[in-house]
Design a protein around this motif. Structure first.
Motif, PDB file in Angstrom:
ATOM      1  N   VAL A 190     -17.986 -24.080-107.516  1.00 11.30           N
ATOM      2  CA  VAL A 190     -17.157 -23.020-108.094  1.00 11.30           C
ATOM      3  C   VAL A 190     -17.264 -23.047-109.617  1.00 11.30           C
ATOM      4  CG1 VAL A 190     -14.791 -22.172-108.395  1.00 11.30           C
ATOM      5  CG2 VAL A 190     -15.555 -22.983-106.145  1.00 11.30           C
ATOM      6  N   TRP A 191     -17.181 -24.244-110.195  1.00 11.53           N
ATOM      7  CA  TRP A 191     -17.310 -24.378-111.650  1.00 11.53           C
ATOM      8  C   TRP A 191     -18.669 -23.858-112.121  1.00 11.53           C
ATOM      9  CZ3 TRP A 191     -17.400 -29.715-114.631  1.00 11.53           C
ATOM     10  CH2 TRP A 191     -17.291 -29.480-116.004  1.00 11.53           C
ATOM     11  N   ALA A 247     -10.982 -28.662-109.618  1.00  9.28           N
ATOM     12  CA  ALA A 247     -10.371 -27.527-108.929  1.00  9.28           C
ATOM     13  C   ALA A 247      -9.268 -26.894-109.772  1.00  9.28           C
ATOM     14  CB  ALA A 247      -9.817 -27.976-107.581  1.00  9.28           C
ATOM     15  N   TRP A 295      -3.744 -17.751-107.920  1.00 11.40           N
ATOM     16  CA  TRP A 295      -4.628 -18.867-108.293  1.00 11.40           C
ATOM     17  C   TRP A 295      -3.901 -19.829-109.232  1.00 11.40           C
ATOM     18  CZ3 TRP A 295      -8.144 -19.165-104.935  1.00 11.40           C
ATOM     19  CH2 TRP A 295      -8.860 -18.052-104.480  1.00 11.40           C
ATOM     20  N   ASP A 305     -10.253 -23.921-100.270  1.00 16.81           N
ATOM     21  CA  ASP A 305      -8.838 -23.899 -99.904  1.00 16.81           C
ATOM     22  C   ASP A 305      -8.661 -24.017 -98.391  1.00 16.81           C
ATOM     23  OD1 ASP A 305      -8.350 -23.559-102.580  1.00 16.81           O
ATOM     24  OD2 ASP A 305      -7.819 -21.433-102.425  1.00 16.81           O
ATOM     25  N   GLN A 332     -14.250 -20.808-103.636  1.00 17.13           N
ATOM     26  CA  GLN A 332     -12.899 -21.329-103.840  1.00 17.13           C
ATOM     27  C   GLN A 332     -12.044 -21.078-102.600  1.00 17.13           C
ATOM     28  OE1 GLN A 332     -11.656 -23.148-106.607  1.00 17.13           O
ATOM     29  NE2 GLN A 332     -10.176 -23.531-104.975  1.00 17.13           N
ATOM     30  N   ASN A 372     -10.868 -24.804-112.368  1.00 15.82           N
ATOM     31  CA  ASN A 372     -11.413 -23.585-111.763  1.00 15.82           C
ATOM     32  C   ASN A 372     -10.313 -22.577-111.447  1.00 15.82           C
ATOM     33  OD1 ASN A 372     -13.944 -24.800-111.804  1.00 15.82           O
ATOM     34  ND2 ASN A 372     -13.833 -25.462-109.677  1.00 15.82           N
ATOM     35  N   LEU A 373      -9.239 -23.062-110.840  1.00 17.76           N
ATOM     36  CA  LEU A 373      -8.166 -22.161-110.421  1.00 17.76           C
ATOM     37  C   LEU A 373      -7.548 -21.436-111.607  1.00 17.76           C
ATOM     38  CD1 LEU A 373      -6.574 -24.573-107.804  1.00 17.76           C
ATOM     39  CD2 LEU A 373      -7.589 -22.335-107.261  1.00 17.76           C
ATOM     40  N   TYR A 403     -17.626 -28.615-103.390  1.00 16.48           N
ATOM     41  CA  TYR A 403     -17.099 -27.249-103.472  1.00 16.48           C
ATOM     42  C   TYR A 403     -16.552 -26.959-104.873  1.00 16.48           C
ATOM     43  CZ  TYR A 403     -17.471 -26.079 -98.497  1.00 16.48           C
ATOM     44  OH  TYR A 403     -17.950 -25.764 -97.247  1.00 16.48           O
ATOM     45  N   ALA A 404     -15.771 -27.903-105.408  1.00 13.38           N
ATOM     46  CA  ALA A 404     -15.191 -27.685-106.737  1.00 13.38           C
ATOM     47  C   ALA A 404     -16.280 -27.524-107.791  1.00 13.38           C
ATOM     48  CB  ALA A 404     -14.275 -28.860-107.095  1.00 13.38           C
TER      49      ALA A 404
END
Length: 649
Positions: free
Chosen positions: A444-445, A511, A527, A471, A467, A514-515, A440-441
């Motif tokens: 998102v990246w 993560a 975020w 979460d 993202q 990304n956040l 997932y991370a």
């Protein structure tokens, strides 16, 4: 052990009589690997692969180790000894084994919880840099002694660290040293035999200090992250050779690891015809058969063919010795330019001749038996490949890279999503296993890099979507941070978190990166608060061993220093938009996020980044807003003015 023991009838007989043998592919089940590697490290003080464990029926480990020969050797316990002893003792002391497994898991969980609360230490970044500098190999680049791994996240941290230092004399010296370590390491790896000079791409690691003799397996994740690192270093320094290496890595992956549907395969093996490295080695005679005597002789002297690289000494004496005179093409002794000058050849002319020679050699090599290819398509590794392709598309203004990146995310969305749930692996037409936090991370990246390369609002929307899903499935509501596997997945005997950055950046580190980028791109402070919770959850471990958290600290540096938001407002038809976005893509701006707001109503950007609704064109012209922590300078309408403002901030 697969060939030596598990395929052996004597071992099979005792396994099938008293045990339930389970073989786990750690690339498909990193959750299982994380749980039981922690157990092995707790019991033995070390870990590694192959990982061998004995568990109770309720999955609690009571014995762990790595490699075991079939029979006892040189004081090392044999697998048959272990199995026979355990079979006998299980019949009489089962309760003891059960208690041992329970006690170990309790201790692991307590230790894990203890690491979740620790005051933040602002010096941790400088100590991470100092630890890397202390271990830096000033002769060949890299960190530590043999074996040497590429570890691109360490280099990415050093680039960010150098960019984060101020302009005082002392800090400028540190900045120069950080970037110098990056360049020397990237040069050392490229010049060594760990890099395939004939067909491109990097092997998994070097067995010696000088990057000369590799373990010849080629992994997708290494090549994706190295392509990204070489591209970023090219943007940071402007050194053309870095861009060339990045493009060549991508050429290898796109040529040899791409699935027809758009995904990328996991790896190529080290062996062919039962011998490690046979596909990659050359003798002078073989080279001259392809290139002719004159050109072949020059090539061999340039690339060290005929120097018997395998006989370097004790540090690589464990390798099987190949036929006399066979070597790995390498540039450890000199660069192409140095060799050309020593031969009285124009360096640029020699570079072009080498390109032609390597192409001919690659065509000849294709007639050999290739190493076997691992055709698993892993979600997280493919997402890293999208990151590399998107960054390269931006840096080199190469639409083909962008097209390849989009084919890959489309493949992931179409083949590896079931009922809204991301899956981890695709192989032989089947998608399987609920995806992990790392998958997932990384995805998102990938979408964040796609947005920065192409400025399509839909990419930012997909980054936000995945993202939020991450979460929901992986977040630890009590201590913060992300668990390895989801709340909806198979629940193992414990639920670990991936903390330190090992061979690759950890899920929590990616993560956090990304956040912070989502916070900057959307101006949504929630975020950033979640990113801070990730940092807090890993403070204790990070403070103890800073150099083990280099990608997490890269994210910390991005969040710590004043951010830049560069917003371009223009209509899609504006003739100045292309040059403006090209400049934004290609300029090295390590603390910045870039946004394009189409001057149309309604704009999709307003849905994902509502603050952009306040930005409009000035006098009907393409307009730049250059902001620091969302405090913007006066908007300007020329690229030169925007450059000048950025130079001053």
């Amino acid at each position: 052990m697969a060939h030596e023991s598990f395929a052996d009838p004597e071992v099979a007989e005792i396994l099938n009589r008293s045990f339930v043998p389970v073989k786990v592919d750690r690339e498909e089940r990193p959750d299982v690997d994380a749980v039981y590697m922690a157990a092995c490290q707790a019991m033995t003080g070390q870990g590694g692969w192959p990982l061998t464990l004995l568990l109770t029926p309720n999955q609690k480990p009571f014995f762990a180790g790595t490699y075991f020969p079939k029979q006892r050797q040189f004081g090392r316990m044999g697998l048959l000894d272990l199995l026979t002893s355990t079979e006998k003792r299980w019949a009489t002391d089962r309760d003891k084994f059960e208690r041992a497994g329970e006690s170990l898991l309790t201790a692991l969980q307590r230790g894990f919880e203890k690491n979740m609360a620790h005051p933040s230490d602002a010096t941790v970044v400088d100590r991470a840099y100092a630890q890397l500098a202390e271990r830096f190999d000033s002769q060949y680049g890299g960190f530590g002694d043999a074996p040497k791994f590429p570890s691109p996240h360490q280099l990415l941290f050093l680039l960010q660290y150098g960019a984060s230092l101020g302009e005082s004399q002392e800090k400028s010296k540190g900045k120069s040293a950080a970037v110098s370590m990056v360049l020397q390491t990237l040069s050392g790896m490229y010049r060594g035999g760990i890099y395939d000079h004939v067909g491109f791409g990097f092997a998994r690691y070097s067995t010696d200090r000088s990057w000369l003799v590799p373990h010849f397996e080629k992994m997708l994740y290494d090549n994706a992250l190295l392509a990204y690192t070489y591209t970023l270093a090219y943007q940071a320094t402007g050194e053309p050779w870095l861009g060339t290496v990045a493009k060549d890595i991508l050429a290898y992956v796109l040529r040899d690891l791409r699935d027809p549907q758009g995904g990328f395969y996991a790896a190529e093996d080290a062996d062919s015809e039962g011998e490690e490295g046979k596909f990659y080695r050359w003798s002078a005679r073989q080279v001259k058969e392809v290139l002719g005597d004159v050109e072949g002789d020059l090539y061999c002297r340039c690339y060290g063919i005929g120097t018997n690289a395998y006989a370097l000494g004790d540090e690589i004496s464990h390798l099987a010795t190949p036929p006399a005179g066979e070597d790995i093409p390498n540039l450890v002794a000199h660069t192409l330019e140095q060799f050309a000058e020593s031969e009285g050849i124009d360096p640029e002319a020699w570079r072009l001749r080498v390109l032609q020679a390597n192409h001919k050699l690659r065509m000849a090599r294709e007639k050999r038996v290739r190493p076997q290819r691992d055709e698993k398509i892993l979600t997280g590794w493919n997402a890293w490949m999208v990151v590399a392709l998107a960054q390269a598309a931006a840096a080199f203004d190469q639409p083909d890279y962008l097209q390849a990146a989009r084919r890959t995310v489309n493949f992931l969305e179409n083949q590896l999503v079931s009922q809204g749930r991301l899956l981890a692996r695709f192989c032989d037409g089947e998608a399987a296993y609920p995806a992990y936090a790392q998958d997932y991370a990384n995805l998102v990246w990938a979408y964040l890099e796609l947005y920065q390369a192409d400025f399509q609002a839909a990419d930012l929307g997909r980054a936000l979507h995945w993202q939020k899903a991450m979460d929901h499935l992986f977040w630890d509501d009590e201590a913060g941070g992300y668990y390895v596997y989801g709340a909806d997945a198979e629940q193992l005997v414990m639920r670990p978190k991936e903390s330190y950055d090992g061979a690759t950046p950890a899920a929590n580190s990616v993560a956090a990166w990304n956040l912070l980028h989502l916070a900057r791109l959307t101006a949504d402070g929630d975020w950033e608060q979640r990113a801070l919770a990730v940092f807090r959850s890993l403070d204790a471990a990070m403070v103890q061993a800073p150099a083990g958290f280099t990608f997490l600290l890269k994210a910390w540096l991005f969040g710590r220093y004043a951010s830049q938001e560069i917003v371009v407002v223009a209509t899609p038809q504006d003739v100045q938009l292309g040059p403006a976005l090209r400049w934004l893509r290609q300029t090295y701006l390590p603390h910045a996020v870039r946004l394009w707001v189409p001057a149309t109503t309604p704009s999709q950007m307003a849905e994902y980044a509502p603050f952009t609704a306040a930005y409009s064109m000035k006098n009907g012209q393409l307009t730049f807003y250059v902001c620091e922590n969302y405090a913007c300078q006066q908007p300007v309408t020329s690229l030169d003015e925007a450059r000048q403002i950025l130079h001053q901030t």
